[in-house]
Design a protein around this motif. Sequence first.
Motif, PDB file in Angstrom:
ATOM      1  N   ALA A   1      66.084  50.024  38.712  1.00 42.36           N
ATOM      2  CA  ALA A   1      65.210  49.175  37.888  1.00 42.36           C
ATOM      3  C   ALA A   1      63.830  49.806  37.743  1.00 42.36           C
ATOM      4  O   ALA A   1      63.162  49.639  36.727  1.00 42.36           O
ATOM      5  CB  ALA A   1      65.097  47.800  38.533  1.00 42.36           C
ATOM      6  N   ALA A   2      63.426  50.578  38.757  1.00 40.80           N
ATOM      7  CA  ALA A   2      62.114  51.242  38.718  1.00 40.80           C
ATOM      8  C   ALA A   2      62.205  52.632  38.108  1.00 40.80           C
ATOM      9  O   ALA A   2      61.222  53.382  38.092  1.00 40.80           O
ATOM     10  CB  ALA A   2      61.561  51.324  40.142  1.00 40.80           C
ATOM     11  N   GLY A   3      63.416  53.026  37.699  1.00 40.84           N
ATOM     12  CA  GLY A   3      63.593  54.362  37.115  1.00 40.84           C
ATOM     13  C   GLY A   3      63.365  55.462  38.136  1.00 40.84           C
ATOM     14  O   GLY A   3      62.968  56.584  37.792  1.00 40.84           O
ATOM     15  N   ALA A   4      63.620  55.159  39.408  1.00 39.90           N
ATOM     16  CA  ALA A   4      63.347  56.107  40.506  1.00 39.90           C
ATOM     17  C   ALA A   4      64.633  56.778  40.980  1.00 39.90           C
ATOM     18  O   ALA A   4      65.715  56.195  40.845  1.00 39.90           O
ATOM     19  CB  ALA A   4      62.688  55.368  41.656  1.00 39.90           C
ATOM     20  N   PRO A   5      64.534  58.002  41.539  1.00 39.17           N
ATOM     21  CA  PRO A   5      65.731  58.726  41.980  1.00 39.17           C
ATOM     22  C   PRO A   5      66.465  58.043  43.132  1.00 39.17           C
ATOM     23  O   PRO A   5      65.864  57.325  43.930  1.00 39.17           O
ATOM     24  CB  PRO A   5      65.186  60.091  42.412  1.00 39.17           C
ATOM     25  CG  PRO A   5      63.726  60.052  42.338  1.00 39.17           C
ATOM     26  CD  PRO A   5      63.293  58.750  41.757  1.00 39.17           C
ATOM     27  N   ILE A   6      67.775  58.252  43.191  1.00 39.92           N
ATOM     28  CA  ILE A   6      68.630  57.619  44.219  1.00 39.92           C
ATOM     29  C   ILE A   6      69.542  58.643  44.890  1.00 39.92           C
ATOM     30  O   ILE A   6      70.601  58.283  45.414  1.00 39.92           O
ATOM     31  CB  ILE A   6      69.486  56.499  43.597  1.00 39.92           C
ATOM     32  CG1 ILE A   6      70.343  57.038  42.430  1.00 39.92           C
ATOM     33  CG2 ILE A   6      68.650  55.307  43.154  1.00 39.92           C
ATOM     34  CD1 ILE A   6      71.459  56.114  42.006  1.00 39.92           C
ATOM     35  N   ASP A   7      69.180  59.920  44.913  1.00 37.78           N
ATOM     36  CA  ASP A   7      70.118  60.969  45.355  1.00 37.78           C
ATOM     37  C   ASP A   7      70.704  60.739  46.739  1.00 37.78           C
ATOM     38  O   ASP A   7      71.905  60.865  46.951  1.00 37.78           O
ATOM     39  CB  ASP A   7      69.424  62.331  45.297  1.00 37.78           C
ATOM     40  CG  ASP A   7      68.986  62.645  43.869  1.00 37.78           C
ATOM     41  OD1 ASP A   7      67.932  63.289  43.703  1.00 37.78           O
ATOM     42  OD2 ASP A   7      69.678  62.190  42.941  1.00 37.78           O
ATOM     43  N   ARG A   8      69.842  60.398  47.719  1.00 41.48           N
ATOM     44  CA  ARG A   8      70.346  60.255  49.087  1.00 41.48           C
ATOM     45  C   ARG A   8      71.165  58.970  49.235  1.00 41.48           C
ATOM     46  O   ARG A   8      72.185  58.950  49.924  1.00 41.48           O
ATOM     47  CB  ARG A   8      69.175  60.267  50.074  1.00 41.48           C
ATOM     48  CG  ARG A   8      68.377  61.577  50.084  1.00 41.48           C
ATOM     49  CD  ARG A   8      67.203  61.484  51.026  1.00 41.48           C
ATOM     50  NE  ARG A   8      66.314  62.637  50.958  1.00 41.48           N
ATOM     51  CZ  ARG A   8      65.311  62.746  50.079  1.00 41.48           C
ATOM     52  NH1 ARG A   8      65.093  61.797  49.171  1.00 41.48           N
ATOM     53  NH2 ARG A   8      64.533  63.827  50.084  1.00 41.48           N
ATOM     54  N   LEU A   9      70.725  57.894  48.581  1.00 40.21           N
ATOM     55  CA  LEU A   9      71.483  56.642  48.606  1.00 40.21           C
ATOM     56  C   LEU A   9      72.856  56.859  47.976  1.00 40.21           C
ATOM     57  O   LEU A   9      73.880  56.399  48.487  1.00 40.21           O
ATOM     58  CB  LEU A   9      70.712  55.560  47.853  1.00 40.21           C
ATOM     59  CG  LEU A   9      69.416  55.073  48.481  1.00 40.21           C
ATOM     60  CD1 LEU A   9      68.504  54.421  47.437  1.00 40.21           C
ATOM     61  CD2 LEU A   9      69.697  54.089  49.619  1.00 40.21           C
ATOM     62  N   ALA A  10      72.864  57.601  46.848  1.00 43.48           N
ATOM     63  CA  ALA A  10      74.129  57.879  46.155  1.00 43.48           C
ATOM     64  C   ALA A  10      75.045  58.737  47.028  1.00 43.48           C
ATOM     65  O   ALA A  10      76.269  58.567  47.016  1.00 43.48           O
ATOM     66  CB  ALA A  10      73.842  58.588  44.828  1.00 43.48           C
ATOM     67  N   LEU A  11      74.444  59.639  47.832  1.00 45.85           N
ATOM     68  CA  LEU A  11      75.255  60.465  48.747  1.00 45.85           C
ATOM     69  C   LEU A  11      75.914  59.573  49.805  1.00 45.85           C
ATOM     70  O   LEU A  11      77.063  59.796  50.198  1.00 45.85           O
ATOM     71  CB  LEU A  11      74.386  61.534  49.412  1.00 45.85           C
ATOM     72  CG  LEU A  11      75.087  62.467  50.383  1.00 45.85           C
ATOM     73  CD1 LEU A  11      76.289  63.162  49.737  1.00 45.85           C
ATOM     74  CD2 LEU A  11      74.106  63.497  50.961  1.00 45.85           C
ATOM     75  N   GLY A  12      75.228  58.535  50.243  1.00 44.00           N
ATOM     76  CA  GLY A  12      75.827  57.587  51.178  1.00 44.00           C
ATOM     77  C   GLY A  12      77.045  56.895  50.565  1.00 44.00           C
ATOM     78  O   GLY A  12      78.101  56.770  51.183  1.00 44.00           O
ATOM     79  N   VAL A  13      76.900  56.464  49.304  1.00 43.28           N
ATOM     80  CA  VAL A  13      78.015  55.814  48.598  1.00 43.28           C
ATOM     81  C   VAL A  13      79.170  56.804  48.411  1.00 43.28           C
ATOM     82  O   VAL A  13      80.344  56.475  48.638  1.00 43.28           O
ATOM     83  CB  VAL A  13      77.546  55.272  47.232  1.00 43.28           C
ATOM     84  CG1 VAL A  13      78.725  54.702  46.442  1.00 43.28           C
ATOM     85  CG2 VAL A  13      76.460  54.205  47.411  1.00 43.28           C
TER      86      VAL A  13
END
Length: 489
Positions: free
Chosen positions: A391-403
Amino acid sequence: MRLHPGCLSTLPADIARPRYDRSRLTIGIVHLGIGAFHRAHQAVYTDDALNRDFGPWGITGVSLRSPDTYDALAPQGGLYTVAVRDAGGEHLRVVGSVTEVLVAPEDPEAVLERLTRPTVRVVTLTVTEKGYCHDPATGALNEDHPGIRHDLANPHRPETAPGLLTEALERRRRAGTAPFTVLSCDNLPSNGDTIAGILRRFASLRDPALGRWVEDNVAFPNSMVDRIVPATTDEDREAVSRHLGWKDAWPVVTEPFSQWVIEDRFPTGRPAWELEGAQLVEDVRPYEFMKLRLLNASHSTMAYLGYLAGYATISETVADPAFARLIRGLMDEEVTPTLPVPPGADLDRYKAALLERFANPALKHRTWQIAMDGTQKLPQRLLGTIRDRLAAGAPIDRLALGVAGWMRYVTGEDETGQPIDVRDPLAARLKAVADGARRSAETLAPALLGVREVFGDDLPGNPAFTGSVTKALGRLLADGARRTVEAQP
Ligand code: CS2
């Protein structure tokens, strides 16, 4: 010789024990889900409160599934040992607040009898996320859940926690007895509001008048609970019994740290937990966000990627500098910007303490244990943060790696081709989905994103999310977990 009430006075002086007369202890709390966590957390706070200010707050512990805890504790008069361990050694205490254990499948009537006693004023729960029979993506009652269907068809012989609580409340309503307060102590978002919604819906399905009564009369305070409690091993049993000098069939092992934050809504009273360090607050949410998104998200990320990298425990995983860097980055870069700061909290100190707690060499907290029930855990541990970041247009690389780590894990095969014992209420379905698509990330990721109970209706349609997860999964399938983590900034 087995630990029993008569041996308390003979215990070595360095072992703490109840300082109150247990024979005078009456039941005031019924706890559903008497596992290791409850016995190392709420039962300890209550034991301390009884030591300081004795009152009618004995605990009846209820197992909703297996008789194992009953078989271990009943011959010990409900007594058991808590072993607090860190690099500095082990401290033991014998806890007396649990006066009896019941096994609901064997004797549901006995459980209902306790739950309808007017002297029982608080019911606490640690039934794990899946014990709420809800939809993890929305928090609403899952009306198709087989246990819920059973309990709606057989309301007087319930098998689930919602069924048991509602039948007990119905009997109290008919008897004109004030309702008990329901205190969820599980890692769910707004755990009190969630169980409130589940019970109100279940009660209304049984009888709209009962639904209204629950809505108008029952209190469901929210709480945040925190203490790391690995599953007890036979090695722990032997070591603790040797130290104790008496055989304890089921001690619990834990860390020095403990936290309990509770919304103070107990119309019919509660033990003075605040005198023992529990925090009573107006709004639990900032504490819950802090804990679920920093501690539990790190736990789940390390559980999947650490297991795939060959690490058996969390302390081994975080001892790897690449994993420590990943978790540090996840907490600082991606989670912290989404967190409201709880009153009086210092997030930097909290995060530094978390890394120390993860590294505690005396706790053998298995990655496999934490990896359980991912479909019930991911929504509040990783996906809520991901939604805020997107929603904030911010990166999610590490969170996505967890998923992506979870996706790779639920394929059921590790990086050496060995099977993984995936424990999850949806394990069979996940396996079928993975078997149908596992050759590439481009097919596996969308297939698993289709599990609506986990990802809801929004995330599968969000290209920033699906792109990031698919890319991370592609790396895991191509390079393996260790190299993928090492390549993280
Ligand atoms: C762990 C939690 O098994 C798990 O999912 O992440 O049990 C964790 O140890 C506790 O929430 C710590 O308070």
